[in-house]
Motif scaffolding. Sequence first.
Motif, PDB file in Angstrom:
ATOM      1  N   LYS A  55       0.833  -1.199   0.000  1.00  0.00           N
ATOM      2  CA  LYS A  55       0.000   0.000   0.000  1.00  0.00           C
ATOM      3  C   LYS A  55       0.869   1.250   0.000  1.00  0.00           C
ATOM      4  O   LYS A  55       1.877   1.318   0.706  1.00  0.00           O
ATOM      5  CB  LYS A  55      -0.923   0.021   1.225  1.00  0.00           C
ATOM      6  CG  LYS A  55      -2.157  -0.862   1.078  1.00  0.00           C
ATOM      7  CD  LYS A  55      -3.100  -0.719   2.256  1.00  0.00           C
ATOM      8  CE  LYS A  55      -3.786   0.626   2.277  1.00  0.00           C
ATOM      9  NZ  LYS A  55      -4.787   0.764   1.180  1.00  0.00           N
ATOM     10  N   LEU A  56       0.476   2.236  -0.785  1.00  0.00           N
ATOM     11  CA  LEU A  56       1.245   3.479  -0.864  1.00  0.00           C
ATOM     12  C   LEU A  56       1.099   4.295   0.414  1.00  0.00           C
ATOM     13  O   LEU A  56       2.017   5.000   0.814  1.00  0.00           O
ATOM     14  CB  LEU A  56       0.780   4.289  -2.082  1.00  0.00           C
ATOM     15  CG  LEU A  56       1.220   3.695  -3.424  1.00  0.00           C
ATOM     16  CD1 LEU A  56       0.374   4.251  -4.564  1.00  0.00           C
ATOM     17  CD2 LEU A  56       2.697   3.966  -3.671  1.00  0.00           C
ATOM     18  N   GLN A  57      -0.065   4.218   1.049  1.00  0.00           N
ATOM     19  CA  GLN A  57      -0.274   4.857   2.350  1.00  0.00           C
ATOM     20  C   GLN A  57      -0.707   3.756   3.310  1.00  0.00           C
ATOM     21  O   GLN A  57      -1.905   3.495   3.470  1.00  0.00           O
ATOM     22  CB  GLN A  57      -1.335   5.959   2.243  1.00  0.00           C
ATOM     23  CG  GLN A  57      -0.941   7.097   1.302  1.00  0.00           C
ATOM     24  CD  GLN A  57      -1.951   8.227   1.295  1.00  0.00           C
ATOM     25  OE1 GLN A  57      -2.460   8.632   2.342  1.00  0.00           O
ATOM     26  NE2 GLN A  57      -2.238   8.765   0.121  1.00  0.00           N
ATOM     27  N   SER A  58       0.291   3.138   3.927  1.00  0.00           N
ATOM     28  CA  SER A  58       0.043   1.925   4.706  1.00  0.00           C
ATOM     29  C   SER A  58      -0.886   2.143   5.893  1.00  0.00           C
ATOM     30  O   SER A  58      -1.526   1.210   6.373  1.00  0.00           O
ATOM     31  CB  SER A  58       1.369   1.334   5.196  1.00  0.00           C
ATOM     32  OG  SER A  58       2.071   2.288   5.984  1.00  0.00           O
ATOM     33  N   GLN A  59      -0.984   3.381   6.373  1.00  0.00           N
ATOM     34  CA  GLN A  59      -1.828   3.663   7.535  1.00  0.00           C
ATOM     35  C   GLN A  59      -3.295   3.816   7.154  1.00  0.00           C
ATOM     36  O   GLN A  59      -4.168   3.835   8.022  1.00  0.00           O
ATOM     37  CB  GLN A  59      -1.338   4.940   8.247  1.00  0.00           C
ATOM     38  CG  GLN A  59      -1.730   6.261   7.582  1.00  0.00           C
ATOM     39  CD  GLN A  59      -0.954   6.557   6.307  1.00  0.00           C
ATOM     40  OE1 GLN A  59      -0.027   5.830   5.966  1.00  0.00           O
ATOM     41  NE2 GLN A  59      -1.315   7.622   5.608  1.00  0.00           N
ATOM     42  N   SER A  60      -3.579   3.907   5.865  1.00  0.00           N
ATOM     43  CA  SER A  60      -4.955   4.157   5.423  1.00  0.00           C
ATOM     44  C   SER A  60      -5.682   2.844   5.138  1.00  0.00           C
ATOM     45  O   SER A  60      -5.078   1.820   4.844  1.00  0.00           O
ATOM     46  CB  SER A  60      -4.952   5.018   4.158  1.00  0.00           C
ATOM     47  OG  SER A  60      -4.424   4.281   3.075  1.00  0.00           O
ATOM     48  N   SER A  61      -7.000   2.889   5.236  1.00  0.00           N
ATOM     49  CA  SER A  61      -7.837   1.750   4.873  1.00  0.00           C
ATOM     50  C   SER A  61      -9.184   2.280   4.412  1.00  0.00           C
ATOM     51  O   SER A  61      -9.656   3.316   4.902  1.00  0.00           O
ATOM     52  CB  SER A  61      -8.024   0.796   6.054  1.00  0.00           C
ATOM     53  OG  SER A  61      -8.620   1.464   7.143  1.00  0.00           O
ATOM     54  N   ILE A  62      -9.802   1.593   3.474  1.00  0.00           N
ATOM     55  CA  ILE A  62     -11.082   2.072   2.966  1.00  0.00           C
ATOM     56  C   ILE A  62     -12.213   1.646   3.901  1.00  0.00           C
ATOM     57  O   ILE A  62     -12.093   0.669   4.632  1.00  0.00           O
ATOM     58  CB  ILE A  62     -11.361   1.550   1.538  1.00  0.00           C
ATOM     59  CG1 ILE A  62     -11.523   0.021   1.524  1.00  0.00           C
ATOM     60  CG2 ILE A  62     -10.295   1.974   0.573  1.00  0.00           C
ATOM     61  CD1 ILE A  62     -12.147  -0.492   0.254  1.00  0.00           C
ATOM     62  N   SER A  63     -13.281   2.397   3.859  1.00  0.00           N
ATOM     63  CA  SER A  63     -14.465   2.066   4.649  1.00  0.00           C
ATOM     64  C   SER A  63     -15.608   1.714   3.697  1.00  0.00           C
ATOM     65  O   SER A  63     -15.614   2.110   2.532  1.00  0.00           O
ATOM     66  CB  SER A  63     -14.875   3.257   5.521  1.00  0.00           C
ATOM     67  OG  SER A  63     -15.281   4.347   4.703  1.00  0.00           O
TER      68      SER A  63
END
Length: 251
Positions: A55-63
Amino acid sequence: MLLQPVWNFLLAHSSVQRSPFFPVFFSLSVYLIFCLPFLLLDLLSLRWTLVRRYKLQSQSSISWASVRSCLALTLYNHLIFIFPLTVLNWYLRPVQLPQEAPPLHHLLAQVLVCLLLFDFQSFVWHLLHHRVPWLYRTFHKLHHTYTSTSALTAEYSGAWETLSLGLFAAANPMLLGCHPLTEMVFFIVNIWLSVEDHCGYDLPWATHRLIPFGLYGGARHHDLHHLKSKCNFAPYFTHWDRLAGTLYTGD
């Protein structure tokens, strides 16, 4: 005639291609099919570190709320804006289907030219809509709702943006006099590259890793645009940003 069997198969279903519903059904179904693998990766990344490392922004996740919002806006734009225009185009320009397929080298060359033209047109449009505050606030800000990209955010945009970029994509094959099969392949490639741009993953087989010398930006390039907002305005290739001094690689 390497492409003739493929074209013969499509001609056997010409009634589908001649339908006023086909353009919207085609673009929407291709888009959602291309989004599905990345949505699966998003689900897997919640549990597997092996997936999350890409992931390019490892801290992010979709909802699920964002998934529903993106899907709703995509369906709304297709049904309310794109469909009436495709019906009008179907009425004014009846579909012409030649009996012969295009030569493979013509198809590949014209698809590349269409991509280069679309890349330039989108770069100019995108740059203007960031440099002119009124244009950004009124038309483009919606697309930047999500600073962390995911596949379904590719078409999270308002009517003006959707129709403008759709017009570029539709006009280029027409201007070049492309064969309908070439036009179809261009649309498929263009939709894939747009989805990949927004997928949020830097995968080992990503397009920007297959094209050498940093000529192609890809997902990492566009993710940086959503993070920084003042760089990387071209959707695919890097030469226009390099020339304009707006290229940012994050290094």
